[in-house]
Design an enzyme around this catalytic site. Structure first.
Site, PDB file in Angstrom:
ATOM      1  N   LYS A 121     -12.671  19.445  26.543  1.00 44.57           N
ATOM      2  CA  LYS A 121     -11.386  19.204  27.203  1.00 44.57           C
ATOM      3  C   LYS A 121     -11.509  17.976  28.102  1.00 44.57           C
ATOM      4  CE  LYS A 121      -7.640  22.152  28.976  1.00 44.57           C
ATOM      5  NZ  LYS A 121      -6.629  21.666  28.040  1.00 44.57           N
ATOM      6  N   LEU A 145      -9.378  22.443  20.248  1.00 45.98           N
ATOM      7  CA  LEU A 145      -9.815  22.979  21.534  1.00 45.98           C
ATOM      8  C   LEU A 145      -9.958  24.502  21.417  1.00 45.98           C
ATOM      9  CD1 LEU A 145     -10.192  21.929  24.553  1.00 45.98           C
ATOM     10  CD2 LEU A 145      -8.091  23.209  24.963  1.00 45.98           C
ATOM     11  N   TYR A 156     -11.216  18.331  32.202  1.00 42.91           N
ATOM     12  CA  TYR A 156     -10.196  19.013  32.993  1.00 42.91           C
ATOM     13  C   TYR A 156      -9.970  20.433  32.504  1.00 42.91           C
ATOM     14  CZ  TYR A 156      -6.453  18.628  29.439  1.00 42.91           C
ATOM     15  OH  TYR A 156      -5.680  18.765  28.310  1.00 42.91           O
ATOM     16  N   GLU A 211      -4.007  21.495  15.273  1.00 42.91           N
ATOM     17  CA  GLU A 211      -3.409  22.109  16.463  1.00 42.91           C
ATOM     18  C   GLU A 211      -2.294  21.191  16.935  1.00 42.91           C
ATOM     19  OE1 GLU A 211      -6.096  22.246  19.879  1.00 42.91           O
ATOM     20  OE2 GLU A 211      -7.015  20.357  19.280  1.00 42.91           O
TER      21      GLU A 211
HETATM   22  N1  PDD Z   1      -3.603  22.218  27.124  1.00 43.80           N
HETATM   23  N2  PDD Z   1      -5.120  22.524  22.330  1.00 43.80           N
HETATM   24  C1  PDD Z   1      -5.002  21.456  23.140  1.00 43.80           C
HETATM   25  C2  PDD Z   1      -5.161  20.097  22.555  1.00 43.80           C
HETATM   26  C3  PDD Z   1      -4.725  21.638  24.504  1.00 43.80           C
HETATM   27  O1  PDD Z   1      -4.620  20.568  25.309  1.00 43.80           O
HETATM   28  C4  PDD Z   1      -4.560  22.952  25.016  1.00 43.80           C
HETATM   29  C5  PDD Z   1      -4.286  23.208  26.475  1.00 43.80           C
HETATM   30  C6  PDD Z   1      -4.677  24.031  24.130  1.00 43.80           C
HETATM   31  C7  PDD Z   1      -4.497  25.465  24.575  1.00 43.80           C
HETATM   32  O2  PDD Z   1      -5.536  25.881  25.400  1.00 43.80           O
HETATM   33  P1  PDD Z   1      -5.328  27.031  26.482  1.00 43.80           P
HETATM   34  O3  PDD Z   1      -4.803  28.202  25.769  1.00 43.80           O
HETATM   35  O4  PDD Z   1      -6.677  27.237  27.025  1.00 43.80           O
HETATM   36  O5  PDD Z   1      -4.353  26.515  27.516  1.00 43.80           O
HETATM   37  C8  PDD Z   1      -4.974  23.779  22.796  1.00 43.80           C
HETATM   38  C9  PDD Z   1      -3.416  22.269  28.565  1.00 43.80           C
HETATM   39  C10 PDD Z   1      -2.570  23.401  29.001  1.00 43.80           C
HETATM   40  C11 PDD Z   1      -2.915  20.931  29.049  1.00 43.80           C
HETATM   41  O6  PDD Z   1      -3.306  19.928  28.472  1.00 43.80           O
HETATM   42  O7  PDD Z   1      -2.195  20.888  30.039  1.00 43.80           O
END
Ligand code: PDD
Length: 279
Positions: free
Chosen positions: A146, A202, A33, A178
């Protein structure tokens, strides 16, 4: 303006959108996703999100899916919904097929999306900062992909909320990884320290933008491991993510980080990110 769903090319109201019960995302978590946000009618970092989506698909050995087709579908949905500050969720599963662990031979991937208004984080958290707890990182070994297998993240987030905190930070062997849906960085001696890209976190798009902004702002960036001891000694700490943007963390496990309030580096990066995004 309308919140909408997209299922393999068909638009509908979100409540009436359906996928088959044998979708492999549903039965095996065999799906990837992305979540993309817009500011003032423009999608932020669309191509970077498409890069990461392709990387996740490759990482799970999906048959290639033309990038142009995915981009076109996203833009069509975005245009139809006409939501200025939108959050688009995109999920691609390996398809629907009779349940069998083996990859199905002749099944097309299923592409589903939703578009909704972004739910902004409470102004109070931005002003005063948020609290976090630490939890043992019990996720699988490919957190750089992801995938929709988010149960450990879900359980950890709930644990944080139940403890009166905003989020949980995954720790393994003392190393700070994280948070449940954001990357995590600390500020020490005027520079930022953030976990290097490997299979344990991620590769966040917001993290990447922040590193770039740090270069512009002449803030030193150290991409290296740091442990909980360093975290508790840090001057500032913050989350980065598409929805969290740059969110100050001022307390971890009920211990104050720095002075226990929003620090100047965090605040500057939040403002720089909003400006870059056209907020
Ligand atoms: N989440 N780490 C994890 C585990 C995440 O699920 C996400 C993003 C990030 C940050 O990634 P980015 O800056 O590309 O949004 C880091 C999304 C927003 C979600 O699960 O809805």
């Amino acid at each position: 303006m309308a919140e909408l769903a997209y299922v393999n090319g068909t638009l509908s109201a979100i409540e009436s959108a359906r996928v088959p019960i044998e979708d492999r995302g549903y039965q095996f978590g065999d799906a990837v996703y992305e979540f993309i946000a817009s500011y003032n009618g423009t999608l932020f970092c669309l191509e970077e999100h498409l890069d990461r989506l392709e990387r996740s698909l490759r990482g799970l050995d999906f048959s290639p899916i033309p990038r142009d087709g995915i981009r076109k579908a996203i833009l069509m949905l975005f245009e139809k919904a006409s939501i200025s500050r939108a959050g688009i969720y995109i999920q691609i599963s390996r398809g629907a097929a009779p349940r069998n662990h083996l990859f199905p031979k002749s099944t097309s991937p299923q592409v589903v999306m939703t578009i909704r208004e972004v739910e902004e984080k409470p102004a109070e958290l931005r002003k005063n900062g948020a609290a976090a707890i630490t939890v043992e990182d019990f996720r699988w070994g490919r957190c750089d992909l992801k995938t929709v297998q988010l149960l450990p993240n879900v359980l950890a987030k709930q644990k944080a909320i139940d403890a009166g905190a905003f989020d949980a930070i995954f720790i393994s062997e003392g190393i700070v990884r994280e948070a449940t849906s954001s990357n995590f960085s600390i500020v020490s001696g005027g520079g930022i320290i953030t976990h290097p890209l490997n299979q344990n976190i991620l590769p966040g798009i917001t993290r990447m933008v922040i590193i770039d902004l740090c270069k512009e702002l002449k803030i030193p960036v150290h991409e290296r491991f740091f442990n909980t001891e360093e975290l508790f000694r840090a001057d500032e700490a913050f989350l980065t993510g598409t929805v969290t943007e740059v969110l100050p963390i001022v307390q971890v496990d009920r211990r104050r980080i720095g002075e226990g309030r929003v620090g100047p580096v965090t605040q500057r990066l939040y403002e720089a990110l909003r400006e870059r995004a056209g907020a």
